[in-house]
Design an enzyme around this catalytic site. Sequence first.
Site, short mmCIF file in Angstrom:
data_model
loop_
_atom_site.label_atom_id
_atom_site.label_comp_id
_atom_site.label_asym_id
_atom_site.label_seq_id
_atom_site.Cartn_x
_atom_site.Cartn_y
_atom_site.Cartn_z
N GLY A 49 0.83 -1.20 0.00
CA GLY A 49 0.00 0.00 0.00
C GLY A 49 0.87 1.24 0.00
O GLY A 49 1.97 1.24 0.55
N GLN A 54 2.89 9.96 1.20
CA GLN A 54 4.18 9.26 1.27
C GLN A 54 5.09 9.56 0.09
O GLN A 54 6.27 9.23 0.11
CB GLN A 54 3.96 7.74 1.36
CG GLN A 54 3.30 7.31 2.64
CD GLN A 54 3.16 5.80 2.67
OE1 GLN A 54 2.18 5.26 2.17
NE2 GLN A 54 4.12 5.11 3.25
N CYS A 100 5.60 -0.06 7.37
CA CYS A 100 5.23 1.14 6.61
C CYS A 100 6.44 1.58 5.79
O CYS A 100 7.54 1.66 6.33
CB CYS A 100 4.79 2.25 7.55
SG CYS A 100 4.32 3.77 6.69
N HIS A 142 -4.77 1.30 7.48
CA HIS A 142 -3.43 1.90 7.54
C HIS A 142 -3.32 3.03 6.50
O HIS A 142 -2.82 4.12 6.81
CB HIS A 142 -2.39 0.80 7.28
CG HIS A 142 -0.97 1.24 7.26
ND1 HIS A 142 -0.04 0.83 8.19
CD2 HIS A 142 -0.29 2.07 6.41
CE1 HIS A 142 1.13 1.40 7.92
NE2 HIS A 142 1.01 2.14 6.84
N GLU A 143 -3.81 2.77 5.29
CA GLU A 143 -3.70 3.76 4.21
C GLU A 143 -4.59 4.98 4.47
O GLU A 143 -4.18 6.11 4.25
CB GLU A 143 -4.07 3.13 2.86
CG GLU A 143 -3.10 2.05 2.38
CD GLU A 143 -1.65 2.48 2.44
OE1 GLU A 143 -1.35 3.62 2.04
OE2 GLU A 143 -0.82 1.69 2.91
N HIS A 146 -3.05 7.27 6.82
CA HIS A 146 -2.05 8.15 6.17
C HIS A 146 -2.72 9.42 5.65
O HIS A 146 -2.13 10.50 5.70
CB HIS A 146 -1.39 7.43 4.99
CG HIS A 146 -0.17 6.64 5.34
ND1 HIS A 146 0.95 7.21 5.90
CD2 HIS A 146 0.12 5.33 5.19
CE1 HIS A 146 1.87 6.26 6.09
NE2 HIS A 146 1.39 5.11 5.67
#
Length: 179
Positions: A49, A54, A100, A142-143, A146
């Site tokens: 991912g 990022q 990550c 998790h994404e 972000h």
Amino acid sequence: MAVLRIVSTGDPDEEVLHRPAARVREFGPELHRLLDDMLETMRKAPGVGLAAPQVGIGQRISVIEYPDDEDDPENTMRVYELINPEIIKKKGSEVGQEGCLSIPGIAADVDRCTYVLLKAQDRTGREFRLKAYDWLARIFQHEIDHLQGVLMTDKAEKLYRLVKNRDGEVEAIPLEEKM
Ligand code: CO
């Protein structure tokens, strides 16, 4: 397509990782190029991912690649492009160890829901809904974190340093203090 630089914690421009991303409003060629570049960047890393912050872009965009059916011997991978994703339903709770791409060498135990229902837009702007369970549900959470400027280390119950042992296997060594 191009491989983009991944922003890591500790980089001079890491601030983009810690602030909420903006909604995407333009679904044109620029977005499509970014999605293609993000997929290539994620595959090269490699990772499952990647969120736009990022790669230094504060927009609500994420790409994920994960097997369609974990029990399928062919292990057919499926690519998810999530634009402006939101969790609209969630259930369950399970602690699992995550990594990550922006926090190299670290793993974190994070409590996540085991089921999520998402609402998102595709690259043309069309809205869709998506259900996910277990590990895929974890990746989505998790994404989406972000995109809120939240990292796994902000939520971790326990952190580990990933080190290679003499046999070349990666081991997770618990860190005594939270980062
Ligand atoms: Co991450």
